[in-house]
Enzyme design. Sequence first.
Site, PDB file in Angstrom:
ATOM      1  N   THR A 102     -12.515   7.992   4.305  1.00 37.33           N
ATOM      2  CA  THR A 102     -12.187   9.414   4.187  1.00 37.33           C
ATOM      3  C   THR A 102     -13.275  10.204   3.465  1.00 37.33           C
ATOM      4  OG1 THR A 102      -9.879   8.766   4.094  1.00 37.33           O
ATOM      5  CG2 THR A 102     -10.401  10.990   3.344  1.00 37.33           C
ATOM      6  N   GLY A 138      -9.916   4.228  -2.816  1.00 36.99           N
ATOM      7  CA  GLY A 138      -9.432   3.613  -4.040  1.00 36.99           C
ATOM      8  C   GLY A 138     -10.515   2.768  -4.687  1.00 36.99           C
ATOM      9  N   GLU A 198      -3.084   5.485   4.655  1.00 38.22           N
ATOM     10  CA  GLU A 198      -2.899   4.601   5.813  1.00 38.22           C
ATOM     11  C   GLU A 198      -2.324   5.366   6.991  1.00 38.22           C
ATOM     12  OE1 GLU A 198      -4.488   2.257   5.223  1.00 38.22           O
ATOM     13  OE2 GLU A 198      -4.323   2.087   3.055  1.00 38.22           O
TER      14      GLU A 198
HETATM   15  C1  LIG Z   1      -3.709   7.978  -3.075  1.00 34.49           C
HETATM   16  C2  LIG Z   1      -4.621   7.957  -1.911  1.00 34.49           C
HETATM   17  C3  LIG Z   1      -5.423   6.842  -1.675  1.00 34.49           C
HETATM   18  C4  LIG Z   1      -6.330   6.803  -0.624  1.00 34.49           C
HETATM   19  N1  LIG Z   1      -7.122   5.722  -0.451  1.00 34.49           N
HETATM   20  C5  LIG Z   1      -8.098   5.742   0.506  1.00 34.49           C
HETATM   21  C6  LIG Z   1      -9.035   4.659   0.670  1.00 34.49           C
HETATM   22  O1  LIG Z   1      -8.961   3.685  -0.068  1.00 34.49           O
HETATM   23  N2  LIG Z   1     -10.022   4.760   1.592  1.00 34.49           N
HETATM   24  C7  LIG Z   1     -10.127   5.850   2.398  1.00 34.49           C
HETATM   25  O2  LIG Z   1     -11.032   5.894   3.199  1.00 34.49           O
HETATM   26  N3  LIG Z   1      -9.227   6.878   2.301  1.00 34.49           N
HETATM   27  C8  LIG Z   1      -8.235   6.853   1.377  1.00 34.49           C
HETATM   28  N4  LIG Z   1      -7.338   7.901   1.265  1.00 34.49           N
HETATM   29  C9  LIG Z   1      -7.422   9.042   2.204  1.00 34.49           C
HETATM   30  C10 LIG Z   1      -6.262   9.040   3.201  1.00 34.49           C
HETATM   31  O3  LIG Z   1      -6.408   8.025   4.106  1.00 34.49           O
HETATM   32  C11 LIG Z   1      -6.176  10.424   3.864  1.00 34.49           C
HETATM   33  O4  LIG Z   1      -5.870  11.365   2.880  1.00 34.49           O
HETATM   34  C12 LIG Z   1      -5.097  10.434   4.935  1.00 34.49           C
HETATM   35  O5  LIG Z   1      -5.543   9.714   6.037  1.00 34.49           O
HETATM   36  C13 LIG Z   1      -4.731  11.835   5.390  1.00 34.49           C
HETATM   37  O6  LIG Z   1      -5.826  12.501   5.871  1.00 34.49           O
HETATM   38  P1  LIG Z   1      -6.226  13.956   5.359  1.00 34.49           P
HETATM   39  O7  LIG Z   1      -6.254  13.932   3.872  1.00 34.49           O
HETATM   40  O8  LIG Z   1      -7.428  14.354   6.090  1.00 34.49           O
HETATM   41  O9  LIG Z   1      -5.009  14.874   5.795  1.00 34.49           O
HETATM   42  P2  LIG Z   1      -5.079  16.030   6.887  1.00 34.49           P
HETATM   43  O10 LIG Z   1      -5.332  15.438   8.221  1.00 34.49           O
HETATM   44  O11 LIG Z   1      -5.952  17.100   6.443  1.00 34.49           O
HETATM   45  O12 LIG Z   1      -3.555  16.487   6.854  1.00 34.49           O
HETATM   46  C14 LIG Z   1      -3.133  17.783   6.410  1.00 34.49           C
HETATM   47  C15 LIG Z   1      -1.994  18.257   7.297  1.00 34.49           C
HETATM   48  O13 LIG Z   1      -2.489  18.443   8.613  1.00 34.49           O
HETATM   49  C16 LIG Z   1      -1.671  17.821   9.558  1.00 34.49           C
HETATM   50  N5  LIG Z   1      -2.465  17.344  10.694  1.00 34.49           N
HETATM   51  C17 LIG Z   1      -3.701  16.814  10.689  1.00 34.49           C
HETATM   52  N6  LIG Z   1      -4.077  16.480  11.938  1.00 34.49           N
HETATM   53  C18 LIG Z   1      -3.038  16.785  12.748  1.00 34.49           C
HETATM   54  C19 LIG Z   1      -2.793  16.664  14.147  1.00 34.49           C
HETATM   55  N7  LIG Z   1      -3.688  16.161  14.966  1.00 34.49           N
HETATM   56  N8  LIG Z   1      -1.600  17.082  14.633  1.00 34.49           N
HETATM   57  C20 LIG Z   1      -0.663  17.580  13.820  1.00 34.49           C
HETATM   58  N9  LIG Z   1      -0.838  17.716  12.488  1.00 34.49           N
HETATM   59  C21 LIG Z   1      -2.020  17.326  11.963  1.00 34.49           C
HETATM   60  C22 LIG Z   1      -1.014  16.685   8.801  1.00 34.49           C
HETATM   61  O14 LIG Z   1       0.229  16.332   9.394  1.00 34.49           O
HETATM   62  C23 LIG Z   1      -0.846  17.266   7.408  1.00 34.49           C
HETATM   63  O15 LIG Z   1       0.385  17.958   7.325  1.00 34.49           O
HETATM   64  C24 LIG Z   1      -6.417   7.920   0.235  1.00 34.49           C
HETATM   65  C25 LIG Z   1      -5.595   9.035   0.016  1.00 34.49           C
HETATM   66  C26 LIG Z   1      -4.700   9.060  -1.034  1.00 34.49           C
HETATM   67  C27 LIG Z   1      -3.822  10.270  -1.254  1.00 34.49           C
END
Ligand SMILES: Cc1cc2nc3c(=O)[nH]c(=O)nc-3n(C[C@H](O)[C@H](O)[C@H](O)COP(=O)(O)OP(=O)(O)OC[C@H]3O[C@@H](n4cnc5c(N)ncnc54)[C@H](O)[C@@H]3O)c2cc1C
Lengths: 658, 658
Positions: A141, A180, A423
């Site tokens: 991410t 993480g 995930e």
């Molecule tokens: C505690 C924690 C630990 C993590 N650990 C890791 C790690 O170890 N390694 C790593 O690489 N990442 C890690 N992450 C990142 C995590 O995998 C991402 O935050 C997660 O995949 C969500 O992606 P985003 O933040 O881009 O959310 P976004 O995609 O920006 O989501 C925001 C909103 O947009 C909506 N949305 C997005 N795309 C669509 C779509 N196509 N259709 C409809 N709605 C949509 C979602 O439903 C949501 O409501 C971690 C995150 C957290 C919070």
Amino acid sequence: MASPSSDLDRERRKCTFNVAELTDIINGGREKTERRQYLESLVLNEPIFNYDDYYFLSREEKYSDAVKKTVRLVQVLKQHNIEDPEDYQTLLKYVLNLNLPIALHNSMFRPTIRDQGTDEQRKKWLPLANDYKIIGTYAQTELGHGTFIRGLETTSTYDPKREEFVLNTPTLTATKWWPGCLGKTSTHAVVMAQLYIKNQCYGIHSFIIQLRSLKDHSPMPGVTVGDIGNKVGLETNDNGFLAMDNVRIPRENMLMRHAQVYPDGTYRKPANSKLVYGTMVLLRATVVSESATNLSKAATIAIRYSCVRRQTEAKPGELEPQIIDYVTQQHKLVPQLATAYAFAWIARYMMSTYHALHADIESGHLGALQELHGISSGLKAFTAEMSVSGIEVCRRACGGHGFSAASGLVSMYKDRLPSCTYEGENTVLYLQTARFLLKCFRQPSITPSSMSYIQVKPLPGARWGVKSPEDLMKPILLVEAFEHRAQRTIKSAAQFLESQISQGLDTSEAMNRSGIEFVRCAKAHCYYFVTRNFFQSTALLKCSKEIKESLLTLGVVFALNGIADNSGEFLEDCFITGTQMEFVRERILYCYKQLRPNLVGLVDAFAFADQSLNSALGAYDGDVYNRLYNWAKRAPLNKTDVHSSYHKYLKPILKSKI
Amino acid sequence: MASPSSDLDRERRKCTFNVAELTDIINGGREKTERRQYLESLVLNEPIFNYDDYYFLSREEKYSDAVKKTVRLVQVLKQHNIEDPEDYQTLLKYVLNLNLPIALHNSMFRPTIRDQGTDEQRKKWLPLANDYKIIGTYAQTELGHGTFIRGLETTSTYDPKREEFVLNTPTLTATKWWPGCLGKTSTHAVVMAQLYIKNQCYGIHSFIIQLRSLKDHSPMPGVTVGDIGNKVGLETNDNGFLAMDNVRIPRENMLMRHAQVYPDGTYRKPANSKLVYGTMVLLRATVVSESATNLSKAATIAIRYSCVRRQTEAKPGELEPQIIDYVTQQHKLVPQLATAYAFAWIARYMMSTYHALHADIESGHLGALQELHGISSGLKAFTAEMSVSGIEVCRRACGGHGFSAASGLVSMYKDRLPSCTYEGENTVLYLQTARFLLKCFRQPSITPSSMSYIQVKPLPGARWGVKSPEDLMKPILLVEAFEHRAQRTIKSAAQFLESQISQGLDTSEAMNRSGIEFVRCAKAHCYYFVTRNFFQSTALLKCSKEIKESLLTLGVVFALNGIADNSGEFLEDCFITGTQMEFVRERILYCYKQLRPNLVGLVDAFAFADQSLNSALGAYDGDVYNRLYNWAKRAPLNKTDVHSSYHKYLKPILKSKI
Ligand SMILES: Cc1cc2nc3c(=O)[nH]c(=O)nc-3n(C[C@H](O)[C@H](O)[C@H](O)COP(=O)(O)OP(=O)(O)OC[C@H]3O[C@@H](n4cnc5c(N)ncnc54)[C@H](O)[C@@H]3O)c2cc1C
Ligand SMILES: Cc1cc2nc3c(=O)[nH]c(=O)nc-3n(C[C@H](O)[C@H](O)[C@H](O)COP(=O)(O)OP(=O)(O)OC[C@H]3O[C@@H](n4cnc5c(N)ncnc54)[C@H](O)[C@@H]3O)c2cc1C
């Protein structure tokens, strides 16, 4: 007041079954219980694993404390030659209440190298990692992209002259963000980046990057790395950021099991582009299992407390009732207990399916991957969501004391919250599951046997065969209701999509506008799947009549509350009638009454050590009030009778100097 | 990537109405807006009220920081002669993002003395309190009792010889526990205790106790007082415990407006035992208002962020969509926005009703008390519950970044959570509301005019008059649906109770077994009440056509989602048909589309200063990624490149020394 411990004693005497027998069932057999007890004994008695004042620590202290515990855990594992990942999972589940700052090392770094590394790469890196000579994480991410992996901006450009990749973070939003253990702990990372060879982009690939010096832990040249700051929970984990400025790595650091870059820059693409997602499926299965464990813990705390807490005189002059005897309280907690069991059973199913299908995939049968992906996405979202909301129901059911950190429910809740986001963000996962369901709906040939029900078209005038409240104890009728609902909602999602397309929308916009319908059918499918699995698994159990009866009643509670909470979905096409809904509500009360004497036994059977619950409200002996009092006395604010802020700020106003 | 600020600029240009006009409506008129701006200007520019690194502070630092801010606030109030409680509320709402360690002084201590003190008592205590020469709190809840006030164990025994009361904490569970600001800040408390005169108990009465010396803030003799330890949120508040050992106070310290103890020990009871609960009603009205404000803030943050965040390529090669354009995202956020407006309108209604009825009560018309109690209990529970869950929906809708403290949604959520528990635990409040509804159902004579709908018996075969999706834009039909549902569920709760009694259960057990039905009808009543008020209030507004249109569409969203989320309740008696449910879903999508261009305008109109949102995701300019990055750089864990835990713990394993 009645004595809390006598209240729990009395509850335990009322239980109709042998708790130890049920514990074995939950653990998966007598041997597993013994193994678990052995592992617990290695750790629980060590002062280092004490959590007494854990809830008073600051973010930084929590991180330090977790590093200390981690290092001791690694020592214990080595001393006792514990190498089976299942043992490690058992320790995490039952003993260590925290997200280790090496969590990603074991859950992602090592598995990714194993799944995506060539034999030489495995040989080079795994021994180092297994021995903790390096600590790794998984950095996918970025600030700007989580869900949409293809949109990642980090670049890895091949330099054939030096046979090296050059990694860069070309924009602010390309900064890796969230991984993480990245901020302060890890020495290495598997980094996902866009592969460029001779100005051509070949998409996302995995590279092993060294982040910190193995001599003094300082960041490597070109590497900017740090903690992303405070969060809701997971204070023990140093989720981090990473920016790279011309960081060079040898060609051999690209994980090349599936795709290869040859020394001269020739690229060979993977047999199946989805192969790289295998590790993620394992992680989703792990989320299912953690959702089960944590909801079990929450139910343990809240049910024990509700047997000890007495409130509101029901009849003048009589002892106040235990709050568990309020029907509204039962309606909060018994469904959570039922869900905890349902999730424990589905977690076991998920894990064994993963292992079976993983073996298939390893031997080249890639078809299983889609099934695995379809099943695991939905179940991850479904169990994470229900587990998190269930923990909060348990917390609120403890009234004021549930808001205290000493309840143990607070940190559990905060640490589980992000399971709805990481995930795979839950909505995105439901949408993916729905797409898979619709695909199966249209193409019988690709439908896996576990989903063949989708091929049975629901009859338009179908009616539920329930004639009396007693009928609601029949698993077959309950499963039928969920099956019908899933079939109907899948069909109507497909029709909705069609109608959008026939109105002239292009596919992507038609899909978007069908999103709410998609999510609905994915949830309906998951509820069906979990309910069916509950009754199937329970039916197969060899156990005492009393245990089977209690488990079946829990299954009925899970199913009936699923119907009551989503009643519109069953009433809308008249599959269920208003009268049947009255039966449902009546039967729910009946089941609560049946289960009432066994509630404490059903949570005792999870056999969580007090230390692992770390709850003043949920300890085995029920000595709630002494624990709350003694804990509060040690709070940091109580170090002095008069707080320093009195001298600094308060005194002048009280003395009317301002 | 598009530039975030240009994304928000574009949104703002699309808005069809004048945002400032809507701001005035929300504030309650142009003058109120100006007053608010004046108050904001007094505080927002002071460095002391800066929150930049607030999310990095430890519990203790947060408390200290809050004392500092409180003292400065008091200075500002004094300097500018600001005495109107409404001004104070405005400052709390729009400027101060925290629960002040003098919160109870203003919300409970002063009002209780005003409402329950005699004229002399008011004259003695209020000037001291108004001038902050003393700081007070309200100590009711004990370790063992919160909900059941009659069960409190603290005793106050009258000693006629010395004309004093002697206060004692006879058991561990009698220890006062939870009162805000009690642990380290307050010098005084109104303490609720069982009054004993000559061995006879006269029940719960209020006494003013001095807790700490006014000379050096040390606890008074016989007083044990401290902080109850860390919690989910509200870290700035020193919720405390208090045990008393023969603490003597003069007879004049019993609040005697309603009940009196004469020097010789003669007791005169109050005209109405419920009179003492008046202050609590005000607090519940305040919870309604805070629920509205906080949900508005959460919607502001999540909607702005969703216009800036782009994720998942919809069409190859095109810019990724703003996530607000995903229908599933709209389905998360637009209902929260609609609810925020609905709650803002009902909060205003609650407050004006409180003031009107309070005047009635003061002049001796006690009938209003029951109405006030009935209305406020349910609305407190309903708005707290929906606001808290709505904030969490907004938080999750921000994906990974929503989990960061920098989102601003985390601390907001944690601080709002206990609003479901304090000022009356929500389930208990719903049960009380239901009892009031059932009483009205049976006794037309006591039914207040605002609830006269209960007297209209729902027709058994009643059907909803909706013939087409367009009909769903008609407020009268929407309100009718909620009215019908409330009438039906109240009636069926009454019948359920009857049936339990006719089965031979005693009243208390019959009531208990009807609990789930009671809660159901109380919620149905609240939804009806809020929906009706939304349309009534909006209809009365004098404003531009564009604003009225947007507000009406929000009302439709609030109503239709209420139907969709609880569809079973409308389908069960066939009041609504499956076809009408399809209309409902279709119309929800239609409304989202209508509102889409105005979403940013609708949140901008709340006019929260960036400082008061304290959110990297929700600031006015949308500069999300720079804010996240710059904030993270300042995190405590980043003070050094290599963290101390490396030297202490990690080094040996990495160097394979263990
Ligand atoms: C505690 C924690 C630990 C993590 N650990 C890791 C790690 O170890 N390694 C790593 O690489 N990442 C890690 N992450 C990142 C995590 O995998 C991402 O935050 C997660 O995949 C969500 O992606 P985003 O933040 O881009 O959310 P976004 O995609 O920006 O989501 C925001 C909103 O947009 C909506 N949305 C997005 N795309 C669509 C779509 N196509 N259709 C409809 N709605 C949509 C979602 O439903 C949501 O409501 C971690 C995150 C957290 C919070
Ligand atoms: C942050 C915070 C601030 C507070 N501030 C103050 C303060 O300033 N001053 C003060 O005096 N107190 C304060 N309190 C205490 C608060 O008022 C009580 O916690 C609250 O009234 C709930 O009571 P309880 O804790 O006894 O919950 P309980 O009554 O023990 O509730 C536990 C469970 O039992 C159920 N239950 C209880 N009775 C019944 C019944 N009759 N029927 C059905 N179910 C029932 C509830 O629904 C709940 O699920 C505060 C609490 C918190 C969390």
